[in-house]
Design a protein around this motif. Structure first.
Motif, PDB file in Angstrom:
ATOM      1  N   ASP A  58     103.919  26.897 107.982  1.00 27.79           N
ATOM      2  CA  ASP A  58     104.380  27.855 106.988  1.00 27.79           C
ATOM      3  C   ASP A  58     104.341  29.237 107.642  1.00 27.79           C
ATOM      4  O   ASP A  58     103.280  29.711 108.051  1.00 27.79           O
ATOM      5  CB  ASP A  58     103.475  27.810 105.758  1.00 27.79           C
ATOM      6  N   LEU A  59     105.485  29.894 107.752  1.00 27.74           N
ATOM      7  CA  LEU A  59     105.545  31.169 108.464  1.00 27.74           C
ATOM      8  C   LEU A  59     104.801  32.275 107.737  1.00 27.74           C
ATOM      9  O   LEU A  59     104.246  33.174 108.373  1.00 27.74           O
ATOM     10  CB  LEU A  59     107.012  31.583 108.657  1.00 27.74           C
ATOM     11  N   ASP A  60     104.796  32.250 106.410  1.00 28.14           N
ATOM     12  CA  ASP A  60     104.114  33.297 105.652  1.00 28.14           C
ATOM     13  C   ASP A  60     102.603  33.139 105.722  1.00 28.14           C
ATOM     14  O   ASP A  60     101.872  34.120 105.872  1.00 28.14           O
ATOM     15  CB  ASP A  60     104.575  33.280 104.196  1.00 28.14           C
ATOM     16  N   ARG A  61     102.131  31.927 105.590  1.00 29.12           N
ATOM     17  CA  ARG A  61     100.694  31.670 105.573  1.00 29.12           C
ATOM     18  C   ARG A  61     100.108  31.543 106.975  1.00 29.12           C
ATOM     19  O   ARG A  61      98.901  31.664 107.161  1.00 29.12           O
ATOM     20  CB  ARG A  61     100.403  30.383 104.787  1.00 29.12           C
ATOM     21  N   GLY A  62     100.976  31.221 107.953  1.00 29.82           N
ATOM     22  CA  GLY A  62     100.479  31.040 109.304  1.00 29.82           C
ATOM     23  C   GLY A  62      99.640  29.799 109.474  1.00 29.82           C
ATOM     24  O   GLY A  62      98.747  29.755 110.329  1.00 29.82           O
ATOM     25  N   SER A  63      99.887  28.783 108.666  1.00 25.40           N
ATOM     26  CA  SER A  63      99.096  27.559 108.727  1.00 25.40           C
ATOM     27  C   SER A  63     100.002  26.343 108.736  1.00 25.40           C
ATOM     28  O   SER A  63     101.158  26.392 108.293  1.00 25.40           O
ATOM     29  CB  SER A  63      98.152  27.481 107.517  1.00 25.40           C
ATOM     30  N   ALA A  64      99.466  25.240 109.252  1.00 23.11           N
ATOM     31  CA  ALA A  64     100.229  24.003 109.338  1.00 23.11           C
ATOM     32  C   ALA A  64     100.286  23.319 107.977  1.00 23.11           C
ATOM     33  O   ALA A  64      99.291  23.275 107.247  1.00 23.11           O
ATOM     34  CB  ALA A  64      99.608  23.074 110.370  1.00 23.11           C
ATOM     35  N   GLY A 188     107.520  17.833 125.961  1.00 24.90           N
ATOM     36  CA  GLY A 188     107.071  18.865 125.041  1.00 24.90           C
ATOM     37  C   GLY A 188     106.183  18.305 123.954  1.00 24.90           C
ATOM     38  O   GLY A 188     106.264  17.124 123.599  1.00 24.90           O
ATOM     39  N   ALA A 189     105.323  19.163 123.438  1.00 27.10           N
ATOM     40  CA  ALA A 189     104.479  18.848 122.287  1.00 27.10           C
ATOM     41  C   ALA A 189     105.037  19.587 121.077  1.00 27.10           C
ATOM     42  O   ALA A 189     105.346  20.780 121.167  1.00 27.10           O
ATOM     43  CB  ALA A 189     103.025  19.263 122.546  1.00 27.10           C
ATOM     44  N   THR A 190     105.170  18.909 119.958  1.00 30.05           N
ATOM     45  CA  THR A 190     105.777  19.529 118.780  1.00 30.05           C
ATOM     46  C   THR A 190     104.973  20.729 118.292  1.00 30.05           C
ATOM     47  O   THR A 190     105.558  21.697 117.795  1.00 30.05           O
ATOM     48  CB  THR A 190     105.938  18.517 117.640  1.00 30.05           C
ATOM     49  N   ARG A 191     103.663  20.682 118.441  1.00 35.31           N
ATOM     50  CA  ARG A 191     102.849  21.833 118.057  1.00 35.31           C
ATOM     51  C   ARG A 191     103.299  23.086 118.798  1.00 35.31           C
ATOM     52  O   ARG A 191     103.443  24.162 118.214  1.00 35.31           O
ATOM     53  CB  ARG A 191     101.376  21.546 118.378  1.00 35.31           C
ATOM     54  N   GLU A 192     103.545  22.939 120.084  1.00 30.67           N
ATOM     55  CA  GLU A 192     103.890  24.092 120.902  1.00 30.67           C
ATOM     56  C   GLU A 192     105.313  24.583 120.624  1.00 30.67           C
ATOM     57  O   GLU A 192     105.561  25.794 120.619  1.00 30.67           O
ATOM     58  CB  GLU A 192     103.711  23.740 122.376  1.00 30.67           C
ATOM     59  N   TYR A 193     106.231  23.670 120.374  1.00 29.14           N
ATOM     60  CA  TYR A 193     107.605  24.099 120.116  1.00 29.14           C
ATOM     61  C   TYR A 193     107.772  24.693 118.719  1.00 29.14           C
ATOM     62  O   TYR A 193     108.567  25.631 118.534  1.00 29.14           O
ATOM     63  CB  TYR A 193     108.589  22.951 120.376  1.00 29.14           C
ATOM     64  N   ALA A 194     107.046  24.184 117.743  1.00 22.37           N
ATOM     65  CA  ALA A 194     107.068  24.827 116.422  1.00 22.37           C
ATOM     66  C   ALA A 194     106.512  26.235 116.514  1.00 22.37           C
ATOM     67  O   ALA A 194     107.059  27.186 115.925  1.00 22.37           O
ATOM     68  CB  ALA A 194     106.266  24.003 115.418  1.00 22.37           C
ATOM     69  N   ARG A 195     105.467  26.409 117.293  1.00 24.50           N
ATOM     70  CA  ARG A 195     104.883  27.746 117.470  1.00 24.50           C
ATOM     71  C   ARG A 195     105.830  28.661 118.235  1.00 24.50           C
ATOM     72  O   ARG A 195     105.960  29.852 117.916  1.00 24.50           O
ATOM     73  CB  ARG A 195     103.553  27.643 118.225  1.00 24.50           C
ATOM     74  N   LEU A 196     106.523  28.113 119.245  1.00 27.82           N
ATOM     75  CA  LEU A 196     107.468  28.919 120.022  1.00 27.82           C
ATOM     76  C   LEU A 196     108.581  29.458 119.130  1.00 27.82           C
ATOM     77  O   LEU A 196     108.946  30.641 119.225  1.00 27.82           O
ATOM     78  CB  LEU A 196     108.049  28.086 121.160  1.00 27.82           C
ATOM     79  N   PHE A 197     109.124  28.629 118.253  1.00 28.90           N
ATOM     80  CA  PHE A 197     110.189  29.099 117.368  1.00 28.90           C
ATOM     81  C   PHE A 197     109.657  30.109 116.351  1.00 28.90           C
ATOM     82  O   PHE A 197     110.367  31.076 116.014  1.00 28.90           O
ATOM     83  CB  PHE A 197     110.872  27.917 116.678  1.00 28.90           C
ATOM     84  N   ALA A 198     108.444  29.913 115.883  1.00 29.66           N
ATOM     85  CA  ALA A 198     107.850  30.916 114.990  1.00 29.66           C
ATOM     86  C   ALA A 198     107.686  32.245 115.710  1.00 29.66           C
ATOM     87  O   ALA A 198     107.967  33.314 115.152  1.00 29.66           O
ATOM     88  CB  ALA A 198     106.494  30.421 114.482  1.00 29.66           C
ATOM     89  N   GLY A 270     109.282  30.192 104.349  1.00 35.29           N
ATOM     90  CA  GLY A 270     109.874  29.980 105.657  1.00 35.29           C
ATOM     91  C   GLY A 270     108.993  29.046 106.457  1.00 35.29           C
ATOM     92  O   GLY A 270     107.762  29.065 106.328  1.00 35.29           O
ATOM     93  N   VAL A 271     109.610  28.208 107.279  1.00 35.82           N
ATOM     94  CA  VAL A 271     108.855  27.260 108.100  1.00 35.82           C
ATOM     95  C   VAL A 271     109.406  27.246 109.510  1.00 35.82           C
ATOM     96  O   VAL A 271     110.593  27.505 109.742  1.00 35.82           O
ATOM     97  CB  VAL A 271     108.920  25.826 107.524  1.00 35.82           C
ATOM     98  N   SER A 272     108.536  26.957 110.454  1.00 35.00           N
ATOM     99  CA  SER A 272     108.963  26.543 111.785  1.00 35.00           C
ATOM    100  C   SER A 272     108.588  25.078 111.912  1.00 35.00           C
ATOM    101  O   SER A 272     107.569  24.644 111.355  1.00 35.00           O
ATOM    102  CB  SER A 272     108.296  27.378 112.878  1.00 35.00           C
ATOM    103  N   TYR A 273     109.401  24.312 112.621  1.00 35.18           N
ATOM    104  CA  TYR A 273     109.176  22.866 112.650  1.00 35.18           C
ATOM    105  C   TYR A 273     109.586  22.297 113.989  1.00 35.18           C
ATOM    106  O   TYR A 273     110.380  22.884 114.734  1.00 35.18           O
ATOM    107  CB  TYR A 273     109.978  22.174 111.535  1.00 35.18           C
ATOM    108  N   ALA A 274     109.036  21.130 114.287  1.00 39.67           N
ATOM    109  CA  ALA A 274     109.450  20.367 115.471  1.00 39.67           C
ATOM    110  C   ALA A 274     109.167  18.900 115.198  1.00 39.67           C
ATOM    111  O   ALA A 274     108.117  18.553 114.650  1.00 39.67           O
ATOM    112  CB  ALA A 274     108.716  20.831 116.718  1.00 39.67           C
ATOM    113  N   LEU A 275     110.112  18.070 115.561  1.00 36.24           N
ATOM    114  CA  LEU A 275     109.960  16.622 115.412  1.00 36.24           C
ATOM    115  C   LEU A 275     110.566  15.946 116.634  1.00 36.24           C
ATOM    116  O   LEU A 275     111.683  16.276 117.052  1.00 36.24           O
ATOM    117  CB  LEU A 275     110.671  16.130 114.144  1.00 36.24           C
ATOM    118  N   THR A 276     109.819  15.020 117.224  1.00 37.41           N
ATOM    119  CA  THR A 276     110.309  14.214 118.338  1.00 37.41           C
ATOM    120  C   THR A 276     110.104  12.748 118.008  1.00 37.41           C
ATOM    121  O   THR A 276     109.035  12.348 117.541  1.00 37.41           O
ATOM    122  CB  THR A 276     109.560  14.549 119.641  1.00 37.41           C
TER     123      THR A 276
END
Length: 306
Positions: A58-64, A188-198, A270-276
């Motif tokens: 969650d981009l506003d809350r900064g939490s998963a 890639g790790a989805t955690r890292e790519y979701a954070r990169l897009f955020a 707003g969200v940042s996301y990644a799925l593999t």
């Protein structure tokens, strides 16, 4: 797919966040819609033998709000081009690379992967046009041209500087991979790519100018066939949506590999996301099951932001 604690961020996450992660590997923000259908779809894929990794912030809350095996490094195909684009933008910003420097494709090995440049008459294009092609159409030849100009070591250094310790760009795109070639273009790790897009949309990647440039390139992305298929956006012109939807993404496709990361923002959140998803591509049915899981995630992301 079993829930996975937030391992790699344990040192920097708040105690409350660590407690939330320990209670549920995939936690939904209070008062928001759940991701139960996504969890069911991904669990079904995992039971069938697929490797699945997902992360949504969650981009506003900064939490998963959704986490599953997000620390695992998996093949991500063309999604791994994003750090290359960051390095290109950074070198342009630092005046170390001329954005109008012309690169000739005749000096590169032919590759019959995705993209447009191989079908164009023009044998040479400037760096900025190659970046647009690599970001928007997943152009393998354009990405290879940028990689040849920038160099793989520079991209690896940039990955380290971005904190993507579980991700790597390993090689250029190839039609065939021999025993002396890296097995994949990128991991890639989805955690890292979701954070990169955020970080891109929050202007935290290298400099605000670099973040804005990479975001602009990615905002022209044409592949809205996975999670983005439910947005209803025009694949060829989805900026300035009249319904207030902000979206940018990058996908990766390979044999038995589907990956996507991005940012989706609406009036509510707003969200940042990644799925593999890595799967045995034994039939169209196997492939469509993987695609369906992306669409389920996309639908629940839309419900979350609207």
């Amino acid at each position: 797919m079993a829930p996975t604690p937030d391992r790699a961020r344990g040192a920097e996450a708040s105690p409350g966040r660590r407690r939330a992660a320990s209670r549920s590997g995939r936690r939904v923000a209070v008062g928001r819609r759940s991701f139960t259908s996504t969890m069911a779809a991904l669990d079904a894929l995992a039971v069938a033998g697929a490797q699945v990794s997902v992360h949504v912030d969650d981009l506003d809350r900064g939490s998963a709000v959704l986490v599953g095996d997000d620390y695992v490094s998996l093949p991500i195909a063309g999604l791994g081009v994003v750090p290359l684009l960051v390095e290109v933008a950074a070198q342009i910003d630092q005046n170390r690379l001329d954005p109008y420097e012309v690169v000739d494709r005749t000096s590169l090995p032919a590759v019959a992967g995705p993209g447009t440049w191989q079908h164009l008459a023009a044998p040479s294009l400037p760096v900025v046009d190659l970046a647009v092609l690599a970001a928007s159409t997943g152009d393998a030849l354009a990405a290879n041209a940028l990689l040849a100009r920038i160099g793989l070591p520079a991209v690896r250094v940039r990955l380290e500087q971005l904190g993507l310790s579980r991700s790597a760009m390993m090689d250029a795109f190839r039609d065939r991979r021999g025993p002396d070639d890296a097995p994949h273009v990128a991991l890639g790790a989805t955690r890292e790519y979701a954070r990169l897009f955020a970080d891109l949309v929050n202007s935290r990647v290298v400099t605000p100018a670099v973040s804005a440039q990479v975001s602009e390139w990615l905002s022209h992305g044409h592949d809205l066939s996975l999670a983005a298929s439910v947005t209803g956006l025009d694949p060829f012109a989805h900026e300035g949506d009249e319904h207030g939807l902000l979206f940018l993404n990058k996908t990766g496709r390979g044999d038995g590999v589907r990956a996507e990361a991005g940012v989706l923002a609406g009036p509510r959140a707003g969200v940042s996301y990644a799925l593999t998803v890595c799967f045995d591509d034994l039939s169209i049915a196997h492939r469509l099951r993987a695609h369906d899981a992306f669409r389920v995630l996309g639908l629940e992301l839309m419900e979350y932001v609207f």
